[in-house]
Design a protein around this motif. Structure first.
Motif, PDB file in Angstrom:
ATOM      1  N   THR A 172      53.786  48.581  39.838  1.00 53.67           N
ATOM      2  CA  THR A 172      53.178  48.076  41.067  1.00 53.67           C
ATOM      3  C   THR A 172      52.691  46.649  40.851  1.00 53.67           C
ATOM      4  O   THR A 172      52.457  46.224  39.725  1.00 53.67           O
ATOM      5  CB  THR A 172      51.995  48.952  41.520  1.00 53.67           C
ATOM      6  OG1 THR A 172      51.013  48.998  40.486  1.00 53.67           O
ATOM      7  CG2 THR A 172      52.447  50.366  41.858  1.00 53.67           C
ATOM      8  N   HIS A 173      52.536  45.924  41.950  1.00 56.91           N
ATOM      9  CA  HIS A 173      52.049  44.540  41.904  1.00 56.91           C
ATOM     10  C   HIS A 173      50.534  44.523  41.770  1.00 56.91           C
ATOM     11  O   HIS A 173      49.837  45.338  42.369  1.00 56.91           O
ATOM     12  CB  HIS A 173      52.448  43.781  43.169  1.00 56.91           C
ATOM     13  CG  HIS A 173      53.917  43.587  43.286  1.00 56.91           C
ATOM     14  ND1 HIS A 173      54.553  42.494  42.771  1.00 56.91           N
ATOM     15  CD2 HIS A 173      54.880  44.347  43.846  1.00 56.91           C
ATOM     16  CE1 HIS A 173      55.843  42.589  43.008  1.00 56.91           C
ATOM     17  NE2 HIS A 173      56.074  43.710  43.665  1.00 56.91           N
ATOM     18  N   GLY A 174      50.039  43.576  40.971  1.00 58.60           N
ATOM     19  CA  GLY A 174      48.601  43.409  40.796  1.00 58.60           C
ATOM     20  C   GLY A 174      48.086  44.200  39.602  1.00 58.60           C
ATOM     21  O   GLY A 174      48.811  44.974  38.976  1.00 58.60           O
ATOM     22  N   GLY A 175      46.833  43.944  39.262  1.00 54.49           N
ATOM     23  CA  GLY A 175      46.203  44.633  38.147  1.00 54.49           C
ATOM     24  C   GLY A 175      45.146  43.751  37.501  1.00 54.49           C
ATOM     25  O   GLY A 175      44.768  42.712  38.046  1.00 54.49           O
ATOM     26  N   ARG A 176      44.690  44.192  36.336  1.00 55.16           N
ATOM     27  CA  ARG A 176      43.653  43.445  35.625  1.00 55.16           C
ATOM     28  C   ARG A 176      44.003  43.348  34.150  1.00 55.16           C
ATOM     29  O   ARG A 176      44.293  44.353  33.495  1.00 55.16           O
ATOM     30  CB  ARG A 176      42.311  44.154  35.791  1.00 55.16           C
ATOM     31  CG  ARG A 176      41.185  43.413  35.119  1.00 55.16           C
ATOM     32  CD  ARG A 176      39.877  44.160  35.243  1.00 55.16           C
ATOM     33  NE  ARG A 176      38.807  43.278  34.848  1.00 55.16           N
ATOM     34  CZ  ARG A 176      37.657  43.195  35.458  1.00 55.16           C
ATOM     35  NH1 ARG A 176      37.411  43.958  36.492  1.00 55.16           N
ATOM     36  NH2 ARG A 176      36.738  42.376  35.017  1.00 55.16           N
ATOM     37  N   ILE A 177      43.965  42.112  33.650  1.00 60.68           N
ATOM     38  CA  ILE A 177      44.147  41.855  32.224  1.00 60.68           C
ATOM     39  C   ILE A 177      42.937  41.055  31.778  1.00 60.68           C
ATOM     40  O   ILE A 177      42.732  39.921  32.219  1.00 60.68           O
ATOM     41  CB  ILE A 177      45.453  41.086  31.947  1.00 60.68           C
ATOM     42  CG1 ILE A 177      46.656  41.918  32.401  1.00 60.68           C
ATOM     43  CG2 ILE A 177      45.562  40.736  30.468  1.00 60.68           C
ATOM     44  CD1 ILE A 177      47.986  41.222  32.251  1.00 60.68           C
TER      45      ILE A 177
END
Length: 133
Positions: free
Chosen positions: A83-88
């Motif tokens: 999926t598009h997006g997230g947190r790194i």
């Protein structure tokens, strides 16, 4: 007239924002979503990991524990949904509309192959690719 100008501008911006957001997402009928789905499975999200794709955008890989396969030719017990997006670390990418998945989430997933990579899939209809059980 000058006193009314800020109110008119506010109303115009609200109307424009609502109009534009309404144009961004249109519901897809269930029959069409099912027709486009190459893989339909009952599954649970067991792990989510964010990563940078080849364009430097943050994506999230969700591992699905497959319980039952309703459509599709696969012998996978674990599938990945990208999926598009997230947190790194401290960098957060929010993409809207997008399918939001969390660990432990269970449902019926409507999926298509992701970039011709075995075992990797993408949602068929953005936010409407998961039917909660």
């Amino acid at each position: 007239m000058i006193k009314e100008l800020p109110i008119l501008l506010l109303l115009a911006s609200c109307f424009t924002a609502n109009f534009l957001s309404a144009q961004c997402f249109e519901s897809t009928p269930l029959e069409e979503r099912l027709e486009k789905s190459e893989l339909v499975v009952s599954a649970t999200v067991i792990k989510s990991t964010s990563f940078y794709n080849h364009l430097g955008r943050i994506m999230t890989r969700h591992e699905l524990d497959i319980h039952e396969i309703f459509r599709g030719n696969t012998n996978l017990e674990i599938a990945e949904v990208i999926t598009h997006g997230g947190r790194i670390n401290e960098e957060l990418s929010i993409v809207s509309p997008s399918l939001q998945l969390g660990d432990g989430q269970r449902g019926l997933f409507l999926l298509q192959p992701y970039a011709h990579e075995n075992g990797k899939f993408r949602p068929v209809a953005v936010t409407e690719s998961l039917l909660a059980l």
